[in-house]
Design an enzyme around this catalytic site. Structure first.
Site, mmCIF file in Angstrom:
data_model
loop_
_atom_site.group_PDB
_atom_site.id
_atom_site.type_symbol
_atom_site.label_atom_id
_atom_site.label_comp_id
_atom_site.label_asym_id
_atom_site.label_seq_id
_atom_site.Cartn_x
_atom_site.Cartn_y
_atom_site.Cartn_z
ATOM 1 N N HIS A 76 0.801 -1.227 0.000
ATOM 2 C CA HIS A 76 0.000 0.000 0.000
ATOM 3 C C HIS A 76 0.831 1.273 0.000
ATOM 4 O O HIS A 76 0.274 2.360 0.172
ATOM 5 C CB HIS A 76 -0.899 0.067 1.239
ATOM 6 C CG HIS A 76 -1.942 -0.992 1.300
ATOM 7 N ND1 HIS A 76 -3.225 -0.811 0.826
ATOM 8 C CD2 HIS A 76 -1.912 -2.248 1.781
ATOM 9 C CE1 HIS A 76 -3.930 -1.901 1.029
ATOM 10 N NE2 HIS A 76 -3.154 -2.801 1.613
ATOM 11 N N LYS A 89 -8.849 13.837 5.397
ATOM 12 C CA LYS A 89 -8.011 12.636 5.355
ATOM 13 C C LYS A 89 -6.952 12.807 6.438
ATOM 14 O O LYS A 89 -6.865 13.877 7.058
ATOM 15 C CB LYS A 89 -7.356 12.450 3.978
ATOM 16 C CG LYS A 89 -6.676 13.699 3.407
ATOM 17 C CD LYS A 89 -6.149 13.447 2.008
ATOM 18 C CE LYS A 89 -7.156 13.686 0.897
ATOM 19 N NZ LYS A 89 -7.203 12.675 -0.125
ATOM 20 N N ARG A 90 -6.144 11.764 6.681
ATOM 21 C CA ARG A 90 -5.073 11.923 7.657
ATOM 22 C C ARG A 90 -4.199 13.112 7.277
ATOM 23 O O ARG A 90 -3.997 13.392 6.093
ATOM 24 C CB ARG A 90 -4.233 10.636 7.730
ATOM 25 C CG ARG A 90 -4.945 9.500 8.416
ATOM 26 C CD ARG A 90 -5.275 9.847 9.851
ATOM 27 N NE ARG A 90 -4.088 9.870 10.664
ATOM 28 C CZ ARG A 90 -3.804 9.001 11.629
ATOM 29 N NH1 ARG A 90 -4.654 8.033 11.922
ATOM 30 N NH2 ARG A 90 -2.705 9.106 12.344
ATOM 31 N N LYS A 94 0.392 14.395 1.746
ATOM 32 C CA LYS A 94 -0.986 14.654 1.282
ATOM 33 C C LYS A 94 -1.216 16.154 1.055
ATOM 34 O O LYS A 94 -2.213 16.565 0.484
ATOM 35 C CB LYS A 94 -1.999 14.108 2.280
ATOM 36 C CG LYS A 94 -1.983 12.571 2.393
ATOM 37 C CD LYS A 94 -3.003 12.089 3.417
ATOM 38 C CE LYS A 94 -2.911 10.605 3.712
ATOM 39 N NZ LYS A 94 -3.574 9.763 2.692
ATOM 40 N N THR A 150 -8.847 6.485 -1.573
ATOM 41 C CA THR A 150 -10.176 5.923 -1.809
ATOM 42 C C THR A 150 -11.257 6.976 -1.568
ATOM 43 O O THR A 150 -12.359 6.856 -2.086
ATOM 44 C CB THR A 150 -10.431 4.704 -0.900
ATOM 45 O OG1 THR A 150 -9.915 4.982 0.396
ATOM 46 C CG2 THR A 150 -9.774 3.455 -1.453
ATOM 47 N N LYS A 188 -15.097 8.157 -3.265
ATOM 48 C CA LYS A 188 -16.327 8.421 -2.505
ATOM 49 C C LYS A 188 -16.899 9.786 -2.875
ATOM 50 O O LYS A 188 -18.114 9.944 -3.035
ATOM 51 C CB LYS A 188 -16.044 8.357 -0.995
ATOM 52 C CG LYS A 188 -15.629 6.965 -0.534
ATOM 53 C CD LYS A 188 -15.050 6.958 0.879
ATOM 54 C CE LYS A 188 -14.329 5.635 1.137
ATOM 55 N NZ LYS A 188 -13.467 5.638 2.310
HETATM 56 O O1 RUG Z 1 -1.828 5.662 1.806
HETATM 57 C C1 RUG Z 1 -2.532 4.537 1.321
HETATM 58 C C2 RUG Z 1 -3.659 4.984 0.403
HETATM 59 O O2 RUG Z 1 -3.161 5.627 -0.719
HETATM 60 C C3 RUG Z 1 -4.477 3.778 -0.038
HETATM 61 O O3 RUG Z 1 -5.618 4.179 -0.737
HETATM 62 C C4 RUG Z 1 -4.892 2.944 1.165
HETATM 63 C C5 RUG Z 1 -5.593 1.670 0.770
HETATM 64 O O4 RUG Z 1 -4.869 0.983 -0.188
HETATM 65 O O5 RUG Z 1 -3.759 2.606 1.959
HETATM 66 C C6 RUG Z 1 -3.074 3.739 2.472
HETATM 67 N N1 RUG Z 1 -2.043 3.293 3.401
HETATM 68 C C7 RUG Z 1 -0.815 2.874 3.123
HETATM 69 N N2 RUG Z 1 -2.203 3.243 4.709
HETATM 70 N N3 RUG Z 1 -1.118 2.790 5.262
HETATM 71 C C8 RUG Z 1 -0.236 2.564 4.335
HETATM 72 C C9 RUG Z 1 1.163 2.098 4.547
HETATM 73 O O6 RUG Z 1 1.271 1.183 5.577
#
Ligand code: RUG
Length: 831
Positions: free
Chosen positions: A374, A567-568, A573, A678, A682
């Site tokens: 991810h 978002k976080r 970001k 994601t 949405k």
């Molecule tokens: O930052 C990513 C997002 O871009 C992605 O959409 C989401 C689901 O695939 O995962 C997020 N993410 C990646 N959260 N934690 C990580 C690394 O551990």
């Protein structure tokens, strides 16, 4: 012990089967029964919280029926199952979802009304199940919904944290973290005190001979912690299938409560052992896209994967099949590297416990696992010190070394000329201290590796896993672009829009086949339809405006353009780019004459999101946003032209209110940094347009909806490296408009300027790693285009409708079908 009811007595059981409720009277009866008996309350003592509890229990009863049948069906058909291992499941609220998935929301609404309650108030009583940080955990929750809806025999495995992600409070503009104790009353879980697994830590390994003279490893000593299963039924939409999410909770093993100590008066230390065991599942690590390498975290990981594998292996062994059939019966998906120790644990079970030879075991292991990556951000890639693993899991470290040895031997044989390749691909990084590279272990131990959007999947193959593509071949690497469940993110979050869509596309079938949305294209030019569409958006904005008024006491005009970034909070970001852009807008408005100002498009800039507690820069960004709001929102020259809002404690249930109210949302990460995203999906699905960079799934969204329906700007990922290089070694003049923004901040316009020095010097003096200055001009130009286009409301709405019509691809159902076919090799179960 055989616990099933003998055949002759079964008729007595089936005759008493609970048949659920078909109408509002039956629902009311169940609610009243639960209020009076389960909750021991009465008509004189039933508030909204009690009504919520009783409604949930009534729905839970119905869920359990489907759940039992689904589990029985899976057992009888002995079908292959998919096990989704995720350290995070960001489920949000369950009652509304259960009502909709079971098709009984109307019944509940009418029933509750007769009992004297409004359904919205009752649903609003529920505490979010927030066992996740952000996109990764919410993706897992969407996947559970899709797997059940599509009737796949699937199990989720996770940890039952006592504290989910912290609650965020904003005090004097600063984020303050408050613990989220969410388990006070949770009707959605079933404790299984009879399903427990003892998990071993520490100790030592010795070699011994088995009865055939074979050398075997014995792992002994150390401490034991018990895992207790808690089951959460997860219903599919419009199907009797209800799958299981099994969450493990830790407690001291029975022998661990030391009665010796207790009796000798050392009560405290005997209780301390117990508390230490419970600490394992106590709290979710609140970091997103960041690896902190804490010992308790790897303990959580092993505790959870060891309990889950014990469960999976036990279920497999019941079928009495031979071991080589294991991959035909079991697929395990690793959601990120967090569960990578499962690879090592399965190998250990097969060779140490079941007595298989290494190669046979390793074949089984690698055919069973799939790994989803991810992120490519280096700070998020997990590594663990060899010494720590040696201490905590001595046998596992030996196995990791053996996996690495055999892997490197095969690489050496194939690439004898390339001496450096061994160093590059080794699972053990030869650093000080030595580290285990979890992503490499996950790649070596899985048969498929996927990224989560096209660009991201290309990037992992050309950067972090480049050598592995050469070694294993391209076929091992694949892409599955993320998706979202339209049940929660359209039907539940935006019921009026869902109803309007249903009226034009032939009913609610689109919730199961999202490509049916394309029928909406026929109505783009239909004036009445457009009007209804616009009315729904406006109503959603009014609702959000009321919420802003009630929580922040700021009046926002629902007719203004709502521009949202939720978002976080993370530098990649780029919420800092957004707030710098807002300041630029403010300065521009201030410099205008009153006449000129009247021609400007009014805007509300809305932010929300949590910063990791230790992420200082992210906290500064929140602080600046709040300070800018404090100045702008009071400025009489500006009035409704600009408002800046920071919504406290962004979570899933707030997302369900915010997303349907947006006109424009921001997905503006530095190109190449956001794996997919994601929330972009949405927002578009709810009839909002997006401004974004060519990053993650934005690229595929553009391809699907058409580039005329999205506002793209900024550097392309292929140019990022060169720009960074230039920043470091060449000239790096700051964008002149951005420089004015910095001057305003440093002149004290938004409070104590020193508070924001670090944010500014990251851009001006420290290489601008996230290219804020490079992208600034194109960002504000694009916002100008947004303003112009928003003025033509008819055309704007047409764009929104067209975009929604083309969003079919982004259903998590499509995504799960791709995993099932391309990675898991698994079929849905007929119901
Ligand atoms: O930052 C990513 C997002 O871009 C992605 O959409 C989401 C689901 O695939 O995962 C997020 N993410 C990646 N959260 N934690 C990580 C690394 O551990």
């Amino acid at each position: 012990v055989e616990a099933s009811i003998p055949e002759p007595q079964r008729a007595a059981w089936t005759k008493h089967e609970f048949s659920g409720f078909q109408n509002k009277e039956e629902f009311e009866r169940e609610v009243v029964r639960h209020v009076e008996t389960t909750l021991a309350r009465s008509i004189y003592n039933c508030d909204e919280s009690a009504a919520y509890s009783a409604s949930s229990l009534a729905f839970r009863d119905r869920l359990v029926q489907g759940w039992n049948k689904t589990q029985q069906r899976q057992t009888f058909t002995d079908s292959k199952r998919i096990y989704y291992l995720s350290l995070e499941f960001l489920m949000g609220r369950a009652l509304d979802n259960a009502m909709l998935n079971l098709g009984a929301k109307e019944v509940a609404k009418e029933g509750l009304a007769e009992l004297g309650f409004r359904i919205e108030d009752i649903v609003g009583q529920e505490h979010d199940a927030a066992l996740g940080n952000g996109g990764l955990g919410r993706l897992a929750a969407c996947f559970l919904d899709s797997m059940a809806t599509l009737n796949y025999p699937a199990w989720g495995y996770g940890l039952r944290y006592r504290y989910g992600i912290f609650k965020q409070e904003i005090i004097d503009g600063y984020q303050v973290e408050v613990p989220d104790y969410w388990l006070d009353f949770n009707p959605w879980e079933f404790p299984r005190h009879d399903v427990t697994v003892d998990i071993q830590f520490y100790g030592q390994v010795r070699k011994s001979q088995d009865e055939n003279g074979k050398t075997v490893a014995i792992w002994e000593g150390g401490e034991t912690v018990t895992a207790v299963a808690y089951d959460v039924p997860t219903p599919g939409y419009d199907t009797p299938s209800t799958n299981n999410l099994r969450l493990w909770s830790s407690k001291a093993a029975s022998g661990e409560f030391d009665f010796q100590k207790f009796n000798s008066g050392d009560y405290e230390s005997s209780v301390a052992d117990q508390q230490r065991a419970e600490t394992i599942s106590a709290v979710l690590y609140p970091n997103d896209n960041l690896d902190r390498g804490k010992e308790l975290r790897i303990k959580q990981q092993y505790f959870w994967v060891a309990a889950s594998l014990y469960d999976i292996v036990r279920r497999f062994k019941k079928s009495k099949r031979s071991w080589n059939e294991f991959p035909d019966q079991v697929a395990i998906q690793l959601n990120d590297t967090h569960p990578t120790l499962a690879i090592v644990e399965l190998q250990r079970i097969l060779i140490d416990v079941e007595g298989l030879e290494w190669d046979e075991a390793w074949n089984i292991v690698t055919s069973t696992f799939g790994y989803t990556n991810h992120t490519v951000l280096p700070e998020a890639l997990e590594k663990w010190p060899v010494g720590l693993i040696q201490h905590l899991l001595p046998r596992h470290l030996q196995i990791i070394y053996d996996i690495n040895l055999f892997f490197l031997q095969s690489v050496e044989k194939r690439f004898p000329e390339d001496r450096d390749i061994l160093r590059r691909v080794s699972i053990i990084e030869e650093s000080q201290p030595k580290m285990v590279r979890m992503a490499y272990l996950a790649v070596v131990g899985s048969h498929k590796v996927n990224g989560v959007a096209e660009l991201h999947s290309d990037l992992i193959q050309t950067t972090i896993f480049k050598d592995f593509v050469t070694i294993f071949g391209e076929d091992k690497f694949t892409n599955v672009t993320n998706g979202i469940t339209p049940r929660r993110w359209l039907h539940q979050a935006n019921p009026r829009l869902s109803e309007l869509i249903a009226s034009k596309t032939g009913g609610y079938e689109f919730l199961k086949d999202l490509t049916l949305l394309n029928k909406l294209e026929l109505f783009v030019d239909d004036k009445t339809f457009r009007k209804e569409w616009a009315e729904i958006k406006f109503a959603n904005k009014v609702r959000l405006a009321k919420y802003i008024k009630s929580t922040l006491n700021v009046n926002v005009n629902p007719a203004a353009l709502f521009d949202v970034q939720v978002k976080r909070i993370h530098e990649y970001k780029r919420q800092q780019l957004n707030i710098f852009g807002v300041i630029h807008r403010y300065l521009t408005l201030k410099a205008m004459s009153p006449e000129e100002r009247k021609k400007q498009q009014p805007r509300v800039s809305i932010f929300g999101g949590k910063a990791a507690p230790g992420y200082w820069m992210a906290k500064q960004i929140i602080h600046l946003i709040n300070n800018v709001g404090g100045v702008v929102n009071q400025d009489p020259d500006i009035g409704d032209l600009l408002k800046v809002i920071f919504l406290e404690d962004y979570n899933v249930s707030k997302a369900e209110m915010i997303i349907p109210a947006s006109d424009l949302s921001e997905h503006i990460s530095t190109a190449g940094t956001e794996a997919s995203g994601t929330s972009n999906m949405k927002f578009v699905l709810n009839g909002g347009l997006i401004i974004g960079t060519c990053d993650g799934a934005n690229i595929e969204i553009t391809r699907e909806i058409g580039q005329e329906n999205i506002f793209l700007f900024g550097t392309l990922s292929e140019d990022v490296e060169d720009l960074r290089h230039m920043h470091t070694y060449g000239e790096h003049p700051i964008d002149p408009n951005l420089a004015k923004v910095f001057d305003a901040i440093q002149g004290g316009m938004f409070g104590e300027p020193n508070d924001f020095n670090a944010m500014i010097s990251a851009v001006r003096d420290h290489g601008d790693y996230y290219l804020v200055s490079d992208d600034f001009q194109s960002y504000i130009d694009t916002h100008k285009m947004v303003d112009t286009e928003y003025q033509n409301q008819e055309e704007w709405i047409s764009k929104c409708i067209r975009s929604v019509a083309r969003m079919g691809f982004f259903s998590s159902d499509r995504c799960i079908n791709e995993y099932a076919e391309g990675i898991w090799n698994i079929e849905p179960l007929a119901v």
